[in-house]
Motif scaffolding. Sequence first.
Motif, PDB file in Angstrom:
ATOM      1  N   SER A   1      36.504 -34.408  24.837  1.00 37.74           N
ATOM      2  CA  SER A   1      37.611 -35.372  24.802  1.00 37.74           C
ATOM      3  C   SER A   1      38.121 -35.721  26.193  1.00 37.74           C
ATOM      4  N   LEU A   2      37.733 -34.926  27.200  1.00 36.93           N
ATOM      5  CA  LEU A   2      38.198 -35.173  28.565  1.00 36.93           C
ATOM      6  C   LEU A   2      37.300 -36.141  29.333  1.00 36.93           C
ATOM      7  N   GLU A   3      36.275 -36.662  28.677  1.00 36.32           N
ATOM      8  CA  GLU A   3      35.341 -37.554  29.374  1.00 36.32           C
ATOM      9  C   GLU A   3      36.045 -38.771  29.960  1.00 36.32           C
ATOM     10  N   ASN A   4      37.102 -39.233  29.298  1.00 34.05           N
ATOM     11  CA  ASN A   4      37.822 -40.420  29.787  1.00 34.05           C
ATOM     12  C   ASN A   4      39.139 -40.075  30.472  1.00 34.05           C
ATOM     13  N   TRP A   5      39.318 -38.794  30.805  1.00 28.53           N
ATOM     14  CA  TRP A   5      40.535 -38.388  31.520  1.00 28.53           C
ATOM     15  C   TRP A   5      40.579 -39.067  32.882  1.00 28.53           C
ATOM     16  N   ASP A   6      41.718 -39.591  33.266  1.00 28.64           N
ATOM     17  CA  ASP A   6      41.824 -40.376  34.499  1.00 28.64           C
ATOM     18  C   ASP A   6      41.854 -39.533  35.778  1.00 28.64           C
ATOM     19  N   ARG A   7      41.851 -38.212  35.635  1.00 35.22           N
ATOM     20  CA  ARG A   7      41.856 -37.291  36.792  1.00 35.22           C
ATOM     21  C   ARG A   7      43.123 -37.406  37.623  1.00 35.22           C
ATOM     22  N   ILE A   8      44.139 -38.039  37.072  1.00 29.51           N
ATOM     23  CA  ILE A   8      45.400 -38.198  37.794  1.00 29.51           C
ATOM     24  C   ILE A   8      46.517 -37.457  37.071  1.00 29.51           C
ATOM     25  N   THR A   9      46.803 -37.877  35.848  1.00 35.56           N
ATOM     26  CA  THR A   9      47.890 -37.241  35.108  1.00 35.56           C
ATOM     27  C   THR A   9      47.476 -35.854  34.626  1.00 35.56           C
ATOM     28  N   PRO A  10      48.356 -34.857  34.806  1.00 34.31           N
ATOM     29  CA  PRO A  10      47.990 -33.502  34.393  1.00 34.31           C
ATOM     30  C   PRO A  10      48.228 -33.212  32.914  1.00 34.31           C
ATOM     31  N   PHE A  11      48.932 -34.110  32.228  1.00 30.32           N
ATOM     32  CA  PHE A  11      49.362 -33.795  30.870  1.00 30.32           C
ATOM     33  C   PHE A  11      48.182 -33.648  29.911  1.00 30.32           C
ATOM     34  N   THR A  12      47.216 -34.549  30.036  1.00 30.41           N
ATOM     35  CA  THR A  12      46.082 -34.514  29.105  1.00 30.41           C
ATOM     36  C   THR A  12      45.282 -33.235  29.243  1.00 30.41           C
ATOM     37  N   ILE A  13      44.905 -32.894  30.457  1.00 29.14           N
ATOM     38  CA  ILE A  13      44.063 -31.709  30.629  1.00 29.14           C
ATOM     39  C   ILE A  13      44.843 -30.431  30.324  1.00 29.14           C
ATOM     40  N   ALA A  14      46.129 -30.414  30.633  1.00 28.47           N
ATOM     41  CA  ALA A  14      46.931 -29.231  30.301  1.00 28.47           C
ATOM     42  C   ALA A  14      46.988 -29.033  28.790  1.00 28.47           C
ATOM     43  N   TRP A  15      47.187 -30.123  28.059  1.00 37.24           N
ATOM     44  CA  TRP A  15      47.269 -30.048  26.598  1.00 37.24           C
ATOM     45  C   TRP A  15      45.933 -29.614  26.005  1.00 37.24           C
ATOM     46  N   VAL A  16      44.828 -30.194  26.513  1.00 37.25           N
ATOM     47  CA  VAL A  16      43.506 -29.830  25.996  1.00 37.25           C
ATOM     48  C   VAL A  16      43.182 -28.374  26.332  1.00 37.25           C
ATOM     49  N   SER A  17      43.533 -27.941  27.528  1.00 36.92           N
ATOM     50  CA  SER A  17      43.295 -26.538  27.896  1.00 36.92           C
ATOM     51  C   SER A  17      44.058 -25.603  26.968  1.00 36.92           C
ATOM     52  N   PHE A  18      45.302 -25.958  26.663  1.00 37.52           N
ATOM     53  CA  PHE A  18      46.086 -25.144  25.731  1.00 37.52           C
ATOM     54  C   PHE A  18      45.426 -25.099  24.357  1.00 37.52           C
ATOM     55  N   GLN A  19      44.964 -26.247  23.876  1.00 39.19           N
ATOM     56  CA  GLN A  19      44.313 -26.286  22.572  1.00 39.19           C
ATOM     57  C   GLN A  19      43.028 -25.461  22.565  1.00 39.19           C
ATOM     58  N   ARG A  20      42.324 -25.432  23.688  1.00 39.55           N
ATOM     59  CA  ARG A  20      41.127 -24.586  23.779  1.00 39.55           C
ATOM     60  C   ARG A  20      41.525 -23.108  23.695  1.00 39.55           C
ATOM     61  N   GLY A  21      42.657 -22.772  24.274  1.00 41.01           N
ATOM     62  CA  GLY A  21      43.160 -21.406  24.135  1.00 41.01           C
ATOM     63  C   GLY A  21      43.459 -21.060  22.691  1.00 41.01           C
ATOM     64  N   GLU A  22      44.012 -22.043  21.960  1.00 44.37           N
ATOM     65  CA  GLU A  22      44.332 -21.821  20.553  1.00 44.37           C
ATOM     66  C   GLU A  22      43.081 -21.578  19.708  1.00 44.37           C
ATOM     67  N   VAL A  23      41.966 -22.160  20.127  1.00 39.33           N
ATOM     68  CA  VAL A  23      40.708 -21.927  19.407  1.00 39.33           C
ATOM     69  C   VAL A  23      40.313 -20.454  19.472  1.00 39.33           C
ATOM     70  N   TRP A  24      40.516 -19.825  20.650  1.00 39.74           N
ATOM     71  CA  TRP A  24      39.977 -18.488  20.894  1.00 39.74           C
ATOM     72  C   TRP A  24      40.974 -17.353  20.685  1.00 39.74           C
ATOM     73  N   VAL A  25      42.267 -17.652  20.659  1.00 37.38           N
ATOM     74  CA  VAL A  25      43.249 -16.577  20.554  1.00 37.38           C
ATOM     75  C   VAL A  25      43.050 -15.789  19.266  1.00 37.38           C
ATOM     76  N   GLY A  26      43.090 -14.481  19.375  1.00 38.08           N
ATOM     77  CA  GLY A  26      42.873 -13.617  18.226  1.00 38.08           C
ATOM     78  C   GLY A  26      41.424 -13.303  17.955  1.00 38.08           C
ATOM     79  N   VAL A  27      40.533 -14.021  18.645  1.00 42.62           N
ATOM     80  CA  VAL A  27      39.092 -13.787  18.499  1.00 42.62           C
ATOM     81  C   VAL A  27      38.511 -13.303  19.828  1.00 42.62           C
ATOM     82  N   ASP A  28      38.834 -14.038  20.883  1.00 43.70           N
ATOM     83  CA  ASP A  28      38.415 -13.676  22.233  1.00 43.70           C
ATOM     84  C   ASP A  28      39.627 -13.941  23.136  1.00 43.70           C
TER      85      ASP A  28
END
Length: 211
Positions: free
Chosen positions: A122-149
């Motif tokens: 989903s980050l393929e079209n990230w503008d590399r400027i605003t931090p909000f998108t990548i911060a949110w996606v990184s958090f969601q990736r954490g949610e995938v793994w929490v409790g498992v890894d």
Amino acid sequence: ALRVTNELISARPNDPEVLLLSAKVMQALHRFSPALIQLDKAAELTSELSSSEQARFRRQIETHNVTINVARGDTEQALRSLKNLQATSPNSADAPRLAVLFAAVYRSQGLLEAADKELVKSLENWDRITPFTIAWVSFQRGEVWVGVDDARAQKRYEEALHYLPEYVTARVHLAELKHQAGDTHAAIKLLEPIAKGQDPEPAGRLAEFLT
């Protein structure tokens, strides 16, 4: 909320916006079958909207269908709806939101790597400027793994905070992992800067870790 929406439906039974609102309330109450009925009724009434409004409204309905189907365990139907949303979405800015829904489906199927890859894509079209998108996606990736890894989840929460240090939810979740790992000092340091904000959760967690 349910009483108010029922009154609105009585007054405006053919208003798709009211039916959608009712479906949202039903969904929040975990009354999924009535919510799906309201969504179907709302979809039938979109013909009176302009073409652009029809498309926007139908995407909203489809999104709620996905969420409900995930909650009900009907992941195959959720995936079909998501692929349709992905194919018809006119805006690349929708990619992170759709990726989170894909990730929820894949995670419920135990396909954690697929969930993680969908979020990365989903980050393929990230503008590399605003931090909000990548911060949110990184958090969601954490949610995938929490409790498992948890080590992998921790890395993603830290990444989210690297891009957006004031990300409250990421701080709380990372603090919880630190506390579980026995590093209560690090957990407290994460929470102290945000404990006096409007969100009561950081203060509550901080008080818990200090006792």
